[in-house]
Design a protein around this motif. Structure first.
Motif: not given
Length: 707
Positions: A649-657
């Motif tokens: 549900p964490a659509f704002t997540d911006k994990t890049h690694s």
């Protein structure tokens, strides 16, 4: 022969009287179309005008052989018109121009043709909308207003005053006219004073119209019994419905009558189909008859939990604002509406400030007509409680509600008018931005706050009694009313935290949410000071420093020379600069490239995430200079929005690694705000590349439902 001669003479006499009667009738009919002002063109100097001002403040001038009045210092002239009992609507106009106008601190301290209704003793009872100029106009312009005679307030005199209430100016006026354009002829002593307005309330859910008439003045026997006949025509003029019946007085308001008109199969007004009908009515009450008409759209706007519903479908608003200082000609307002629609907005809020009733009621009228044609919603402005001594006693509350009722019954038939808004900034609270409180009532136990909120709720309740078809809120009133709305300035909290600010509201909020003012952030956040607006606008700017927080050292390398020169030019003393929004270089700092990049980043991320959280009322971006900010926002402010979001549900997540061999999860966010009533088909192709080579793709297609 003698008998024949007598008949011939009598016939000539009858014809003479018949012709005389016809001429008299025509003269009487034309009389109300004549100018009620004596010497309105000043061809007889200042005859019929009484002067109030310093000697020489007003004099008669000539231009092209035509006289006009010039007022060159503060003062006014006055002429009083004795109102006739059957007058209902007056059209007031004048040719005006001015130069070197310096207004006062109050909104009324300008150049205007002041109007004041008075009772028989000469005491003011009502100030209607007035023709006026708020800025220099070197060319002659014709200013016109239509005003209702407040017969129920005891108005018997109209005071007409060409006046300069500003500090200075050279102000010219001529061709002053007051013409009766609406009247009610009465045939008996028991006739009522007539209906001020007809309010048409459509219901999509109940398949009917409520046609309300107010006020129904009592006859001499104390009754308000009246009959109403209505005829409804479509846009082509074809009759689609007729009904006649006795008006039923409302249980809590015996001077308001209602007729229920069942109607199944009406064509609904919507943003994508702004269709309107014309209602023609005839009101019979006692021995009086009144006829009129009103344009309306068959639509219903209501609230279900956190959502707005239009004709049974969810709709989300993308709002903008219009100031009472905006040019208020019909052309200017139409251009404003069309421009804002093209930029993606679908809703306008009139900012309902104190002391501005005449200004924003004109906006009510113009937006009501133009938005109804163009397919755009707006929040109508009602009076401000502080203009009525804060409604602290029953007398002032009654005056406030009477003015509210006047506005509703004269402006309330526009289908574009979705909500009512009143008393800006009366209920601001230091905790109303708390993300745990958004969209909820009853979160304070502080006695003073409870008392203030209770008063606000009472005013909203009384307004809903007058117009039960529209939600009511108070600008920046937090939980007061039907829509949780606030001035939301989150300043420079981390962008990720800003994006997730609505997560709790989206989970269990109880009310629709509207950010009536939204800092994107506002440029004042970039100043050294931490104080109220009037102080921070004179503080040192840190445009480069704040932008570097997000974009690093490159912001310093690209800092423009003109910005450094501007800092030096505006400097006055330690910790004090010339106000950034005034002067020769007003708002120039907004062109700082680092500031623009920061705005693009915040606008993109905030609008994508908040719209995906489902914010119902949207955010009104407080750019101060819309022509600067709108182009930056437009890509994220359309009726449809698509973007690649984080995992559920964490659509704002911006994990890049990610670790080698791990799973990357993303989702496609597709938004349809409901401006169009039908589902729209979509197709999408998602691809993943590594080193420029496609390593994955997926095709998607389907139907996107409104809202």
């Amino acid at each position: 022969m003698q008998t024949t001669a007598r008949r011939s003479v009598w016939k000539r006499v009858n014809n003479k009287y018949l012709i005389t009667a016809m001429v008299w009738a025509l003269a009487c009919a034309a009389w109300t179309q004549q100018n009620c002002i004596e010497n309105g063109s000043f061809s007889n100097g200042l005859q019929h005008w009484q002067r109030f001002g310093k000697p020489g403040f007003a004099r008669i001038m000539q231009e092209g052989g035509r006289p006009f009045l010039r007022i060159s210092s503060p003062g006014l002239l006055e002429q009083k018109i004795r109102l006739q009992p059957h007058w209902r609507t007056l059209k007031v106009s004048a040719r005006m121009r001015c130069r070197d106008l310096v207004k006062g601190k109050k909104t009324w301290q300008t150049f205007r043709l002041a109007l004041c209704f008075q009772n028989a003793a000469g005491k003011p009872v009502h100030y209607p909308q007035m023709p006026q100029l708020d800025e220099d106009s070197p060319d002659w312009v014709v200013k016109t207003v239509e005003i209702s005679v407040p017969v129920d307030e005891g108005a018997q005199i109209l005071s007409v005053q060409p006046a300069l209430f500003g500090r200075q100016g050279v102000c010219d006026i001529t061709d002053i006219q007051v013409v009766v354009v609406g009247e009610e002829r009465q045939n008996g002593n028991d006739a009522p004073r007539g209906a001020m307005g007809v309010l048409v309330i459509p219901s999509v859910r109940r398949k009917l119209l409520q046609v309300r008439v107010w006020p129904l003045a009592r006859t001499t026997d104390g009754k308000t019994k009246a009959k109403l006949a209505v005829l409804i025509r479509d846009a082509g003029g074809k009759t689609v419905l007729r009904q006649e019946g006795e008006l039923r007085p409302l249980p809590d308001d015996p001077l308001t009558g209602e007729l229920i008109v069942p109607w199944n199969g009406a064509r609904y007004w919507h943003f994508d189909d702004p269709y309107r009908y014309r209602l023609e009515y005839e009101l019979k009450h006692g021995n009086s008859v009144r006829r009129g008409q009103a344009l309306f759209g068959f639509r219903e706007f209501w609230i279900e939990g956190r959502r707005f519903m239009l004709n049974g479908q969810p709709i989300r608003l993308r709002p903008t604002k219009i100031s009472t200082y905006h040019p208020d000609s019909e052309q200017a307002i139409r251009e404003f509406v069309r421009r804002k629609r093209a930029l993606g907005y679908n809703f306008v809020e009139i900012w309902p400030g104190k002391g501005m009733l005449n200004r924003y009621d004109r906006l009510n009228r113009l937006l009501g007509e133009i938005c109804a044609q163009e397919g755009m919603g707006f929040a109508g402005a009602l009076p401000h409680q502080r203009d009525f001594n804060n409604c602290d006693n029953d007398t002032d509350l009654k005056r406030f509600l009477h003015k509210v009722k006047e506005v509703i019954y004269t402006r309330g038939n526009s289908p574009a008018l979705l909500m009512w808004n009143h008393s800006a900034n009366c209920y601001i609270n230091g905790r109303d931005q708390d993300p745990r409180l958004l969209g909820r009532k009853g979160w304070t136990n502080v006695q003073e706050e409870v008392a203030r909120f209770t008063k606000g709720e009472r005013l909203c309740h009384e307004i809903r009694r007058i117009d039960p078809s529209r939600p009511v809120f108070s600008h920046a009133g937090g939980p007061v009313g039907d829509v949780y709305n606030l001035n939301c300035y989150l300043n420079m909290i981390p962008l990720q935290e800003r994006e997730e600010w609505l997560s709790q509201w989206a989970k269990d909020g109880e009310m629709p949410l509207l950010m009536a003012e939204f800092g994107t952030p506002l440029w004042t956040t970039m100043t050294r000071g931490r104080a109220e607006y009037g102080k921070v606008i004179t503080q040192e700017l840190f445009m480069t420093e704040w932008a570097a927080v997000y974009f690093g050292p490159k912001v310093y390398r690209t800092e423009p020379d003109w910005y450094l020169d501007l800092l030096n030019t505006k400097y006055q003393a330690p910790f004090r600069y010339e106000a950034w929004r005034f002067g020769k270089n007003a708002y120039q700092m907004l062109e700082h490239p680092g500031w623009k990049d920061l705005q693009r980043l915040f606008l993109r991320n905030t609008w994508r995430s908040w719209r995906t959280w489902g914010i119902s009322g949207g955010m009104i971006p407080w750019f101060e200079r819309d022509e600067w900010g709108d182009p930056l926002l437009t890509p994220y402010n359309r009726k449809f929005l698509a973007w690649i979001a984080g995992d559920t549900p964490a659509f704002t997540d911006k994990t890049h690694s990610f670790s080698s061999g791990g799973t990357v999860r993303k989702q496609l966010a597709l938004l349809h705000d409901g401006d169009i009533t039908k589902a729209v088909p979509y197709q999408a192709r998602l691809t993943a590349t590594c080193g420029g080579k496609e390593i994955w793709h997926q095709e998607l297609k389907g139907q996107l439902q409104p809202g």
